[in-house]
Design a protein around this motif. Sequence first.
Motif, PDB file in Angstrom:
ATOM      1  N   GLU A   1      10.628  -6.689  -7.223  1.00 25.46           N
ATOM      2  CA  GLU A   1      11.619  -6.525  -8.289  1.00 25.46           C
ATOM      3  C   GLU A   1      12.535  -7.740  -8.389  1.00 25.46           C
ATOM      4  N   SER A   2      12.912  -8.301  -7.221  1.00 29.97           N
ATOM      5  CA  SER A   2      13.845  -9.433  -7.244  1.00 29.97           C
ATOM      6  C   SER A   2      13.112 -10.778  -7.304  1.00 29.97           C
ATOM      7  N   GLY A   3      11.810 -10.728  -7.521  1.00 29.11           N
ATOM      8  CA  GLY A   3      11.068 -11.972  -7.708  1.00 29.11           C
ATOM      9  C   GLY A   3      10.669 -12.662  -6.419  1.00 29.11           C
ATOM     10  N   GLU A   4      10.863 -11.976  -5.268  1.00 32.30           N
ATOM     11  CA  GLU A   4      10.526 -12.607  -3.978  1.00 32.30           C
ATOM     12  C   GLU A   4       9.085 -12.331  -3.557  1.00 32.30           C
ATOM     13  N   ALA A   5       8.438 -11.353  -4.225  1.00 33.07           N
ATOM     14  CA  ALA A   5       7.038 -11.061  -3.879  1.00 33.07           C
ATOM     15  C   ALA A   5       6.200 -11.049  -5.152  1.00 33.07           C
ATOM     16  N   PHE A   6       4.925 -11.373  -4.998  1.00 36.96           N
ATOM     17  CA  PHE A   6       4.007 -11.377  -6.139  1.00 36.96           C
ATOM     18  C   PHE A   6       3.351 -10.016  -6.308  1.00 36.96           C
ATOM     19  N   ILE A   7       2.832  -9.756  -7.501  1.00 39.89           N
ATOM     20  CA  ILE A   7       2.137  -8.493  -7.764  1.00 39.89           C
ATOM     21  C   ILE A   7       0.923  -8.337  -6.835  1.00 39.89           C
ATOM     22  N   THR A   8       0.261  -9.459  -6.517  1.00 37.67           N
ATOM     23  CA  THR A   8      -0.917  -9.388  -5.626  1.00 37.67           C
ATOM     24  C   THR A   8      -0.501  -8.888  -4.235  1.00 37.67           C
ATOM     25  N   GLU A   9       0.691  -9.305  -3.794  1.00 35.79           N
ATOM     26  CA  GLU A   9       1.184  -8.846  -2.487  1.00 35.79           C
ATOM     27  C   GLU A   9       1.494  -7.353  -2.538  1.00 35.79           C
ATOM     28  N   LEU A  10       2.071  -6.953  -3.667  1.00 33.55           N
ATOM     29  CA  LEU A  10       2.407  -5.540  -3.852  1.00 33.55           C
ATOM     30  C   LEU A  10       1.146  -4.678  -3.787  1.00 33.55           C
ATOM     31  N   ILE A  11       0.118  -5.136  -4.487  1.00 29.81           N
ATOM     32  CA  ILE A  11      -1.135  -4.366  -4.499  1.00 29.81           C
ATOM     33  C   ILE A  11      -1.734  -4.311  -3.085  1.00 29.81           C
ATOM     34  N   ALA A  12      -1.728  -5.458  -2.398  1.00 33.42           N
ATOM     35  CA  ALA A  12      -2.315  -5.498  -1.049  1.00 33.42           C
ATOM     36  C   ALA A  12      -1.526  -4.601  -0.096  1.00 33.42           C
ATOM     37  N   SER A  13      -0.201  -4.602  -0.220  1.00 32.08           N
ATOM     38  CA  SER A  13       0.614  -3.736   0.637  1.00 32.08           C
ATOM     39  C   SER A  13       0.346  -2.274   0.327  1.00 32.08           C
ATOM     40  N   ALA A  14       0.231  -1.956  -0.966  1.00 32.24           N
ATOM     41  CA  ALA A  14      -0.033  -0.570  -1.362  1.00 32.24           C
ATOM     42  C   ALA A  14      -1.378  -0.115  -0.818  1.00 32.24           C
ATOM     43  N   GLN A  15      -2.367  -1.010  -0.852  1.00 36.70           N
ATOM     44  CA  GLN A  15      -3.700  -0.650  -0.329  1.00 36.70           C
ATOM     45  C   GLN A  15      -3.632  -0.403   1.174  1.00 36.70           C
ATOM     46  N   ALA A  16      -2.857  -1.260   1.861  1.00 34.49           N
ATOM     47  CA  ALA A  16      -2.709  -1.086   3.313  1.00 34.49           C
ATOM     48  C   ALA A  16      -2.039   0.252   3.602  1.00 34.49           C
ATOM     49  N   MET A  17      -1.017   0.583   2.798  1.00 32.29           N
ATOM     50  CA  MET A  17      -0.332   1.857   3.016  1.00 32.29           C
ATOM     51  C   MET A  17      -1.298   3.030   2.832  1.00 32.29           C
ATOM     52  N   GLU A  18      -2.161   2.917   1.838  1.00 35.27           N
ATOM     53  CA  GLU A  18      -3.068   4.042   1.546  1.00 35.27           C
ATOM     54  C   GLU A  18      -4.037   4.325   2.695  1.00 35.27           C
ATOM     55  N   VAL A  19      -4.411   3.250   3.424  1.00 29.26           N
ATOM     56  CA  VAL A  19      -5.298   3.428   4.590  1.00 29.26           C
ATOM     57  C   VAL A  19      -4.604   4.345   5.606  1.00 29.26           C
ATOM     58  N   GLY A  20      -3.323   4.068   5.848  1.00 29.50           N
ATOM     59  CA  GLY A  20      -2.578   4.890   6.810  1.00 29.50           C
ATOM     60  C   GLY A  20      -2.266   6.265   6.259  1.00 29.50           C
ATOM     61  N   ALA A  21      -1.934   6.310   4.965  1.00 27.38           N
ATOM     62  CA  ALA A  21      -1.556   7.596   4.345  1.00 27.38           C
ATOM     63  C   ALA A  21      -2.715   8.588   4.437  1.00 27.38           C
ATOM     64  N   GLU A  22      -3.932   8.091   4.303  1.00 26.98           N
ATOM     65  CA  GLU A  22      -5.097   8.981   4.366  1.00 26.98           C
ATOM     66  C   GLU A  22      -5.187   9.646   5.743  1.00 26.98           C
TER      67      GLU A  22
END
Length: 215
Positions: free
Chosen positions: A55-76
């Motif tokens: 949101e504050s421009g410090e991370a890219f959308i690609t990083e966001l997607i990769a982090s979300a994917q990593a979270m989903e591995v654990g969430a499962e």
Amino acid sequence: MSEKILKGLREAVWYFDEDEVKRLSEEAVEAGLDPVEVLEEGLAKALREVGNRFESGEAFITELIASAQAMEVGAEILNREIAKRGVTRRSVGKFLIGTVEGDIHSIGKNIVKTMLTAAGFEVIDLGTDVKSGEIVEKVKELKPDILGLSSLMTTTMSKQKEVIDELKKAGLREDIKVIVGGAPVTQAWVEEIGADACGLDAGSAVKKSLKLMEA
Ligand code: B12
């Protein structure tokens, strides 16, 4: 040990290290840690921070997607454990859940779904980006006690209202409770659109849904 695992999970989500997320999530389950706390205080907290950086421009959308994917591995892994812990409970009601049209965010909805299941609800998940008309058709067909509508974006929140309006038009509104959720949702919004409640996190989603079943 609990704090060490939580910290490790947060870092693994930040650095989108899926293998480490998997290893630590399994370790948390083996160590008997509360899977809900690990989800919220480990994985979800880290992802929200990446979101803030995006949101504050410090991370890219690609990083966001990769982090979300990593979270989903654990969430499962953790969702499975949450469901396992709740299997002995009786069914307290039928709950239909989905993310509204135009919105593909699924992580929060899935956590809510798992926790509702663990609390004894029979949950039917319509998925993401679900058209209002389709939701109303499913209400007609499945006759759930509660409908849960997730929207993570201010641009798709209006679809929650659209669903409620269509339920009214179809004469179904009186037969069902509607709970809305997602980061932009507030109590004022609940009142504005004529919903019955909102859940700001998975814990309050469960508490309020149980209360709606008593009403
Ligand atoms: C992860 C994420 C993504 C992932 C989604 C992966 C997935 N499978 O879900 C990806 C990268 C794909 C993504 C895409 C996009 N995203 Co996004 N995303 C996020 C992020 C960082 C985190 C969301 C999340 O999963 N949080 C963790 C979960 C656990 O929390 P939660 O979702 O809030 O859920 C909890 C509660 O809200 C509640 N809850 C949720 N649902 C429900 C339902 C019910 C019934 C109840 C009772 C409760 C409830 O309980 C949950 C558990 O505690 C947010 C930022 C943020 N701060 O929220 C942005 C955010 C939501 N995204 C945003 C945007 C703009 C987008 C994109 C348009 C980006 C783009 N430019 O392409 C696309 C949208 C595409 C689309 N059409 O939907 C914006 C929305 C801004 C707005 N208009 O409001 C945000 C706020 C980021 C930002 N500040 O810019 N995103």
